[in-house]
Design an enzyme around this catalytic site. Structure first.
Site, short mmCIF file in Angstrom:
data_model
loop_
_atom_site.label_atom_id
_atom_site.label_comp_id
_atom_site.label_asym_id
_atom_site.label_seq_id
_atom_site.Cartn_x
_atom_site.Cartn_y
_atom_site.Cartn_z
N ASN A 202 87.15 43.10 14.23
CA ASN A 202 88.91 43.66 14.80
C ASN A 202 89.18 41.76 13.80
O ASN A 202 89.07 41.45 14.26
CB ASN A 202 88.58 43.70 16.45
N GLU A 268 95.62 47.32 19.19
CA GLU A 268 96.45 46.10 19.81
C GLU A 268 97.89 46.02 19.54
O GLU A 268 98.39 44.94 18.93
CB GLU A 268 95.94 44.59 19.93
O1 G3I Z 1 93.81 35.60 35.86
C1 G3I Z 1 93.84 34.30 35.47
C2 G3I Z 1 95.19 33.39 36.77
O2 G3I Z 1 93.59 33.31 37.18
C3 G3I Z 1 95.33 32.28 36.51
O3 G3I Z 1 95.96 31.80 37.43
C4 G3I Z 1 96.10 31.92 34.90
C5 G3I Z 1 96.33 30.58 34.99
O4 G3I Z 1 97.36 29.99 33.73
O5 G3I Z 1 95.75 32.66 34.21
C6 G3I Z 1 94.39 33.86 34.37
O6 G3I Z 1 94.40 34.46 33.12
C7 G3I Z 1 94.75 34.76 31.75
C8 G3I Z 1 94.26 36.18 32.00
O7 G3I Z 1 95.41 36.10 30.34
C9 G3I Z 1 95.32 36.76 32.83
O8 G3I Z 1 96.68 36.76 32.67
C10 G3I Z 1 94.44 33.25 31.09
O9 G3I Z 1 94.79 31.95 31.59
C11 G3I Z 1 95.09 33.69 29.66
O10 G3I Z 1 94.65 33.43 28.70
C12 G3I Z 1 94.46 34.93 29.43
O11 G3I Z 1 95.27 35.40 28.36
C13 G3I Z 1 95.08 36.82 26.97
C14 G3I Z 1 94.73 36.24 25.80
O12 G3I Z 1 94.04 37.07 24.77
C15 G3I Z 1 93.47 34.82 26.08
O13 G3I Z 1 91.65 35.83 26.37
C16 G3I Z 1 96.24 37.87 27.32
O14 G3I Z 1 96.08 38.69 28.75
C17 G3I Z 1 95.75 39.04 26.49
O15 G3I Z 1 95.75 39.61 26.61
C18 G3I Z 1 95.19 38.38 24.94
O16 G3I Z 1 94.74 39.19 24.07
C19 G3I Z 1 93.76 39.29 22.79
C20 G3I Z 1 92.83 39.74 22.47
O17 G3I Z 1 92.11 39.77 23.06
C21 G3I Z 1 92.86 39.71 20.91
N1 G3I Z 1 93.73 39.98 19.64
C22 G3I Z 1 95.26 39.40 20.54
C23 G3I Z 1 95.39 39.37 21.99
C24 G3I Z 1 97.36 38.13 22.67
O18 G3I Z 1 96.29 36.79 22.67
#
Ligand code: G3I
Length: 355
Positions: A202, A268
């Site tokens: 991916n 996505e």
């Molecule tokens: O759940 C915690 C929460 O408890 C905390 O208070 C808050 C403070 O920053 O963070 C929350 O976690 C966040 C999580 O999303 C849930 O919303 C993380 O910081 C944040 O880094 C995380 O971001 C995700 C990102 O990937 C990194 O893993 C996004 O939701 C998610 O949509 C995104 O998805 C990625 C795919 O995996 C790969 N392709 C790109 C796509 C977009 O970046």
């Protein structure tokens, strides 16, 4: 007189209450997207986070409109690995059970990603062999735990740089410590742990024919020549309403991957809009979504499209791209947007033989 005024007031408040409730739950009429997509043998997915399963809008809309979902964050290594033999499976266990109870197919995301290396591993100072031994245990444990319950895994995510070369050095913990071998190993270990789940590579920025997708194409060909068990390619497709992809190029790109015998999925999809979306921009966004779905229903080998979120209320976009929003098919009150109707129109067209 007072009584009459009170009764009129009560009736008025009930009316206003009913109106605002109706506004929040203006559910579209059947047929729903998932039923229309099924006629084209197209899996229609959304991403869901654990928190989304506490949101009435997600609970109502996701199973009605989508027949599949990707676990957005809760199966990433940094979310579930607490140490060499320590795993936190509570959230994905819950989500998978919920998906099964709602007749949805579930996609595992992701086994290896340079942006989700467990914290303890980053600090552990292990040698190549020890890191690969951990990765083997990790993949065997995680894929094995959900064997038979997921339809696909994104085995490796974003292993290429912008020029289409394999990430190297600092830009990836895995490449820096293990060279390139981890990619091939990850696929083989995933296949050993579940003989049926479909295994995907991916990436982003690879939906059109360009330098990066050329690199992906060359990589996939090399992997296939080495009999690496890879079933499909996932195109992420986080695009902007201002600069949509050239769909002729998207079609050409899809065709070269499916010609290798692989399936292709849009994994996505979202179309973000800058500033407050105008009606014109929302219509244009609908055209872009329709462009993707038109290819998905007409091109052989395209087996699924997954939206990156159910509605604007739960999208990652405003957090990651300040000033952008409105990227999905439903607004922040879970009302269908013009893009929803544009997708529905394409899916409602008669089923053609895929070429
Ligand atoms: O759940 C915690 C929460 O408890 C905390 O208070 C808050 C403070 O920053 O963070 C929350 O976690 C966040 C999580 O999303 C849930 O919303 C993380 O910081 C944040 O880094 C995380 O971001 C995700 C990102 O990937 C990194 O893993 C996004 O939701 C998610 O949509 C995104 O998805 C990625 C795919 O995996 C790969 N392709 C790109 C796509 C977009 O970046």
């Amino acid at each position: 007189m007072k009584r009459i005024i009170r009764s009129v007031l009560v009736v008025f408040l009930i009316f206003v209450g009913a109106l605002s409730f109706a506004q929040e739950t203006a559910a579209p009429a059947p047929p729903y997207l998932r039923d229309l997509a099924a006629k084209h043998h197209l899996l229609l997915g959304t991403s869901i986070q654990r928190g989304g399963l506490n949101n009435p809008g997600v609970l109502r809309t996701a199973p009605r409109e989508f027949d599949a979902f990707t676990i957005e964050n809760e199966l990433k290594p940094a979310s579930i690995s607490g140490g060499p033999d320590s795993y936190f499976f509570y959230a994905p266990d819950y989500m998978i059970k919920w998906g099964e109870e709602h007749g949805m197919q579930i996609r595992g995301h992701t086994l290896v990603w340079h942006r989700s290396v467990p914290n303890w591993l980053l600090k552990a100072n292990l040698k190549k062999d020890q890191i690969l031994a951990f990765l083997h245990d990790y993949i065997t444990t995680v894929v094995g735990r959900y064997k038979g319950r997921l339809y696909a895994w994104d085995v490796v995510n974003e292993v290429l740089d912008e020029q289409g070369r394999l990430r190297q050095g600092k830009s990836s913990f895995w490449a820096k410590n293990c060279g390139d071998v981890y990619i091939e190993d990850a696929f083989r270990w995933a296949r050993a742990a579940d003989s049926k789940v479909r295994l995907f590579i991916n990436d982003y920025g690879v939906v059109t024919v360009n330098a990066k997708s050329n690199g992906l194409y060359a990589l996939v060909k090399r992997l296939l020549a080495r009999h690496v068990p890879i079933d499909g390619v996932g195109f992420q497709c986080h695009v902007t309403e201002q600069s949509p992809p050239n769909f002729k190029s998207v079609a050409e790109n899809i065709r070269r991957f499916t010609a290798l015998g692989l399936e292709v999925q849009i994994t996505e999809l979202d179309v973000r809009i800058k500033d407050k979306a105008t009606p014109k921009q929302l219509e244009h966004q609908g055209d872009i979504y329709a462009g993707f779905f038109r290819l998905a229903v007409t091109m052989r080998g395209v087996t699924g499209v997954t939206l990156w979120g159910v509605s604007d209320a739960v999208s990652w976009i405003p957090g990651a791209f300040p000033g952008f929003d409105s990227a999905l098919l439903f607004d922040d009150r879970f009302n269908p947007k013009p893009a929803y109707f544009a997708v529905k129109k394409v899916l409602a067209e008669s089923v053609l033989k895929k070429k």
